[in-house]
Design a protein around this motif. Structure first.
Motif, PDB file in Angstrom:
ATOM      1  N   THR A   1     -41.310  54.078   7.054  1.00 50.41           N
ATOM      2  CA  THR A   1     -40.121  54.927   7.039  1.00 50.41           C
ATOM      3  C   THR A   1     -38.866  54.198   7.498  1.00 50.41           C
ATOM      4  O   THR A   1     -37.784  54.767   7.467  1.00 50.41           O
ATOM      5  CB  THR A   1     -40.333  56.176   7.924  1.00 50.41           C
ATOM      6  OG1 THR A   1     -40.682  55.750   9.243  1.00 50.41           O
ATOM      7  CG2 THR A   1     -41.417  57.057   7.344  1.00 50.41           C
ATOM      8  N   THR A   2     -38.996  52.953   7.894  1.00 53.87           N
ATOM      9  CA  THR A   2     -37.817  52.163   8.268  1.00 53.87           C
ATOM     10  C   THR A   2     -37.049  51.662   7.048  1.00 53.87           C
ATOM     11  O   THR A   2     -35.952  51.127   7.197  1.00 53.87           O
ATOM     12  CB  THR A   2     -38.215  50.937   9.114  1.00 53.87           C
ATOM     13  OG1 THR A   2     -39.061  50.095   8.324  1.00 53.87           O
ATOM     14  CG2 THR A   2     -38.907  51.339  10.389  1.00 53.87           C
ATOM     15  N   GLY A   3     -37.593  51.832   5.866  1.00 54.17           N
ATOM     16  CA  GLY A   3     -37.024  51.254   4.653  1.00 54.17           C
ATOM     17  C   GLY A   3     -35.546  51.535   4.449  1.00 54.17           C
ATOM     18  O   GLY A   3     -34.758  50.630   4.148  1.00 54.17           O
ATOM     19  N   GLY A   4     -35.144  52.777   4.599  1.00 50.68           N
ATOM     20  CA  GLY A   4     -33.740  53.123   4.401  1.00 50.68           C
ATOM     21  C   GLY A   4     -32.839  52.486   5.432  1.00 50.68           C
ATOM     22  O   GLY A   4     -31.754  51.986   5.115  1.00 50.68           O
TER      23      GLY A   4
ATOM     24  N   SER B   1     -37.223  58.173  -1.958  1.00 45.18           N
ATOM     25  CA  SER B   1     -36.281  58.881  -1.089  1.00 45.18           C
ATOM     26  C   SER B   1     -35.830  58.052   0.102  1.00 45.18           C
ATOM     27  O   SER B   1     -34.676  58.156   0.534  1.00 45.18           O
ATOM     28  CB  SER B   1     -36.891  60.202  -0.608  1.00 45.18           C
ATOM     29  OG  SER B   1     -38.077  59.961   0.115  1.00 45.18           O
ATOM     30  N   LEU B   2     -36.686  57.215   0.656  1.00 45.21           N
ATOM     31  CA  LEU B   2     -36.299  56.412   1.816  1.00 45.21           C
ATOM     32  C   LEU B   2     -35.283  55.348   1.441  1.00 45.21           C
ATOM     33  O   LEU B   2     -34.251  55.197   2.100  1.00 45.21           O
ATOM     34  CB  LEU B   2     -37.533  55.779   2.462  1.00 45.21           C
ATOM     35  CG  LEU B   2     -38.533  56.775   3.040  1.00 45.21           C
ATOM     36  CD1 LEU B   2     -39.797  56.065   3.497  1.00 45.21           C
ATOM     37  CD2 LEU B   2     -37.912  57.560   4.175  1.00 45.21           C
TER      38      LEU B   2
ATOM     39  N   VAL C   1     -29.482  53.458   0.788  1.00 37.15           N
ATOM     40  CA  VAL C   1     -28.468  53.054  -0.185  1.00 37.15           C
ATOM     41  C   VAL C   1     -27.265  53.994  -0.133  1.00 37.15           C
ATOM     42  O   VAL C   1     -26.113  53.557  -0.106  1.00 37.15           O
ATOM     43  CB  VAL C   1     -29.081  53.031  -1.608  1.00 37.15           C
ATOM     44  CG1 VAL C   1     -28.019  52.976  -2.687  1.00 37.15           C
ATOM     45  CG2 VAL C   1     -30.058  51.871  -1.743  1.00 37.15           C
ATOM     46  N   ILE C   2     -27.529  55.280  -0.109  1.00 36.47           N
ATOM     47  CA  ILE C   2     -26.441  56.262  -0.111  1.00 36.47           C
ATOM     48  C   ILE C   2     -25.653  56.206   1.199  1.00 36.47           C
ATOM     49  O   ILE C   2     -24.414  56.240   1.191  1.00 36.47           O
ATOM     50  CB  ILE C   2     -26.976  57.671  -0.407  1.00 36.47           C
ATOM     51  CG1 ILE C   2     -27.459  57.727  -1.865  1.00 36.47           C
ATOM     52  CG2 ILE C   2     -25.912  58.731  -0.138  1.00 36.47           C
ATOM     53  CD1 ILE C   2     -28.291  58.929  -2.213  1.00 36.47           C
ATOM     54  N   LEU C   3     -26.338  56.087   2.328  1.00 29.56           N
ATOM     55  CA  LEU C   3     -25.629  55.970   3.602  1.00 29.56           C
ATOM     56  C   LEU C   3     -24.751  54.723   3.633  1.00 29.56           C
ATOM     57  O   LEU C   3     -23.609  54.765   4.088  1.00 29.56           O
ATOM     58  CB  LEU C   3     -26.605  55.964   4.768  1.00 29.56           C
ATOM     59  CG  LEU C   3     -27.289  57.292   5.061  1.00 29.56           C
ATOM     60  CD1 LEU C   3     -28.315  57.130   6.167  1.00 29.56           C
ATOM     61  CD2 LEU C   3     -26.276  58.368   5.410  1.00 29.56           C
TER      62      LEU C   3
ATOM     63  N   VAL D   1     -26.392  50.135  -7.023  1.00 30.99           N
ATOM     64  CA  VAL D   1     -27.818  50.398  -7.209  1.00 30.99           C
ATOM     65  C   VAL D   1     -27.996  51.271  -8.445  1.00 30.99           C
ATOM     66  O   VAL D   1     -27.334  52.297  -8.594  1.00 30.99           O
ATOM     67  CB  VAL D   1     -28.432  51.092  -5.972  1.00 30.99           C
ATOM     68  CG1 VAL D   1     -29.909  51.388  -6.205  1.00 30.99           C
ATOM     69  CG2 VAL D   1     -28.241  50.234  -4.731  1.00 30.99           C
ATOM     70  N   VAL D   2     -28.913  50.845  -9.320  1.00 34.60           N
ATOM     71  CA  VAL D   2     -29.234  51.582 -10.533  1.00 34.60           C
ATOM     72  C   VAL D   2     -30.754  51.706 -10.591  1.00 34.60           C
ATOM     73  O   VAL D   2     -31.475  50.738 -10.359  1.00 34.60           O
ATOM     74  CB  VAL D   2     -28.710  50.857 -11.793  1.00 34.60           C
ATOM     75  CG1 VAL D   2     -29.099  51.603 -13.062  1.00 34.60           C
ATOM     76  CG2 VAL D   2     -27.196  50.659 -11.718  1.00 34.60           C
ATOM     77  N   ASP D   3     -31.233  52.912 -10.885  1.00 30.14           N
ATOM     78  CA  ASP D   3     -32.682  53.098 -11.017  1.00 30.14           C
ATOM     79  C   ASP D   3     -33.036  53.605 -12.411  1.00 30.14           C
ATOM     80  O   ASP D   3     -32.168  53.750 -13.274  1.00 30.14           O
ATOM     81  CB  ASP D   3     -33.221  54.015  -9.916  1.00 30.14           C
ATOM     82  CG  ASP D   3     -32.942  55.492 -10.139  1.00 30.14           C
ATOM     83  OD1 ASP D   3     -32.118  55.848 -11.002  1.00 30.14           O
ATOM     84  OD2 ASP D   3     -33.536  56.317  -9.415  1.00 30.14           O
TER      85      ASP D   3
END
Length: 149
Positions: free
Chosen positions: A71-74, A98-99, A104-106, A120-122
């Motif tokens: 969960t540290t990923g973000g 989601s993480l 990325v969004i923050l 970032v593009v997914d």
């Protein structure tokens, strides 16, 4: 030149050299040296990812299917951006998890410095990861259009 259309997670335009992983990116293992020990090139420390291990990630177009790990990923993604040690962009073949999406969004919303941005593009598809190779030039355009040459 090949083009792929994805979904914009964090906007921006960039042109960079591709660094490709066919396995998931373990964000903590990959960026630990950059965040904890001051490695400004963000040399990948994930020994379980042979595509990335030992490669410099900062300033590269990091092309991957997904992120994996804890969960540290973000937070790791956010901190890499805050420290200016992030890839030039993240390009996901699959939908972003989601993480990673939260980090990325923050980073996109909270960080305003020019050296902290990371488009970032997914959802670029499996064909994208088959076509792009490490060392190719990748261009990300507004609207989620990704070109490889």
């Amino acid at each position: 030149m090949k083009q792929f259309q994805g979904r914009v997670v964090a906007p921006g335009e960039v042109k960079a050299e591709a660094l490709v992983s066919h396995g998931g990116l373990n964000t903590l293992a990959s960026f630990q040296k950059a965040l904890q020990f001051g490695d400004k090139k963000a040399t990948c420390g994930d020994q379980n990812n042979p595509d990335l291990y030992g490669h410099e990630m900062a300033g590269k177009a990091l092309c991957l299917p997904m992120t994996i790990g804890s969960t540290t990923g973000g937070l790791v993604i956010y901190c890499a951006c805050a420290m200016g040690r992030q890839p030039a962009c993240l390009l996901f073949s699959r939908p972003i998890d989601s993480l990673a999406g939260a980090g990325v969004i923050l980073a996109d919303v909270w960080l305003k410095g020019e050296n902290t941005k990371m488009p970032v593009v997914d959802s670029l598809g499996d064909d994208f990861l088959e076509a792009v190779k490490t060392g190719m030039t990748v261009t990300v355009k507004n609207g989620g259009l990704v070109e490889i040459e």
